[in-house]
Design an enzyme around this catalytic site. Structure first.
Site, mmCIF file in Angstrom:
data_model
loop_
_atom_site.group_PDB
_atom_site.id
_atom_site.type_symbol
_atom_site.label_atom_id
_atom_site.label_comp_id
_atom_site.label_asym_id
_atom_site.label_seq_id
_atom_site.Cartn_x
_atom_site.Cartn_y
_atom_site.Cartn_z
ATOM 1 N N GLU A 105 36.797 36.182 40.495
ATOM 2 C CA GLU A 105 36.360 37.542 40.789
ATOM 3 C C GLU A 105 35.527 37.569 42.065
ATOM 4 O OE1 GLU A 105 34.753 39.588 37.411
ATOM 5 O OE2 GLU A 105 36.789 39.816 36.617
ATOM 6 N N GLY A 120 45.018 47.101 35.623
ATOM 7 C CA GLY A 120 45.089 47.632 34.263
ATOM 8 C C GLY A 120 45.940 46.678 33.447
ATOM 9 N N HIS A 151 41.059 37.246 38.029
ATOM 10 C CA HIS A 151 39.877 37.133 37.153
ATOM 11 C C HIS A 151 39.702 35.697 36.643
ATOM 12 C CE1 HIS A 151 39.955 41.585 36.761
ATOM 13 N NE2 HIS A 151 41.247 41.448 36.544
ATOM 14 N N SER A 171 44.150 42.948 40.565
ATOM 15 C CA SER A 171 44.376 42.558 39.175
ATOM 16 C C SER A 171 45.865 42.648 38.851
ATOM 17 C CB SER A 171 43.510 43.412 38.246
ATOM 18 O OG SER A 171 43.515 42.913 36.931
ATOM 19 N N ALA A 172 46.292 43.562 37.991
ATOM 20 C CA ALA A 172 47.712 43.695 37.679
ATOM 21 C C ALA A 172 48.546 43.943 38.929
ATOM 22 C CB ALA A 172 47.935 44.822 36.672
#
Length: 233
Positions: free
Chosen positions: A192, A88, A157, A120-121
């Site tokens: 990704e 997020g 990403h 991700s985060a």
């Protein structure tokens, strides 16, 4: 140290956590309950995020507790079998983690061998800092310092794309700015569909795409899943 650091939660045309679910199953092994950190969620609730993660982890026979329901979040981390940190907004995530004392608690447990999964985060906050996130700083954390579970920075990403008609900087140009200002730090551009796994002092790239490595004074270069990554450790 046991880490599974995933670039993204969802590949195009797939379901949430569909592509890494096999790796998550193998990584967790006998673990049957994880503590989830949902604080990167901004436009949807922590309850909804927990439910979304639980739907996938139920396939593995794993119960997902969320730290936002705990009266003492840091104590919950110290008692957890494993910690999972969702993606997020990285700035929202690290601020909440700092406010609740979770950065140090996670660091201590991870260095004792507790399994850590992030995407991700959640991968960003495993790095020394969050400075190679792609996210907008929608809130102000106490600092950019993160858990430092690995010695290098990750750019989740990571993309080589430069759309037609776009005159702004590419992702590579932004990372080149970062290493110019931080010349002693490696940055791993994690594309990704890929993830990094740490088992003790061994680092492995998992996926069907190479990872791009940046370091000041060195031309960016590609590493593949079967190559030695010990230079990052």
């Amino acid at each position: 140290m046991r880490l599974l650091l995933i670039s993204n939660s969802t590949n195009a045309g797939e379901g949430f956590l569909e592509y890494p679910v096999g790796q998550i199953r193998e990584f967790l092994g006998p673990v049957r309950e994880v503590l989830f950190i949902p604080y990167a969620a901004v436009t949807f609730s922590y309850d909804d995020y927990q439910s979304k993660v639980q739907a996938r982890f139920s396939e593995l026979g794993v119960e997902v507790r969320s730290v936002h329901r705990e009266s003492n979040p840091a104590r919950a981390v110290r008692a957890a079998e494993a910690v999972v940190v969702g993606g997020g907004n990285t700035f929202a995530l690290i601020r909440a983690m700092q406010q609740q004392g979770l950065v140090q608690a996670i660091r201590e447990r991870a260095f004792d061998g507790m399994p850590y999964i992030g995407w991700s985060a959640g991968s960003n906050v495993a790095c020394p800092t969050i400075c190679t996130t792609n996210d907008m700083p929608i809130v102000e954390p106490a600092s950019f310092i993160a858990a430092g579970l690995v010695k290098f920075q990750i750019n989740p990403h990571y993309t080589d794309a430069h759309p037609d008609g776009h005159a702004g900087e590419t992702r590579e140009q932004r990372i080149l700015e970062y290493i110019a200002a931080n010349p002693e730090t490696y940055v791993a551009g994690l594309r990704e569909g890929c993830m990094l796994r740490v088992e003790g002092d061994r680092l492995s790239l998992i996926g069907n795409r190479p990872m791009r490595i940046f370091r000041c004074g060195t031309q960016p270069f590609e590493v593949h899943p079967d190559e030695d990554l010990s230079f990052l450790m």
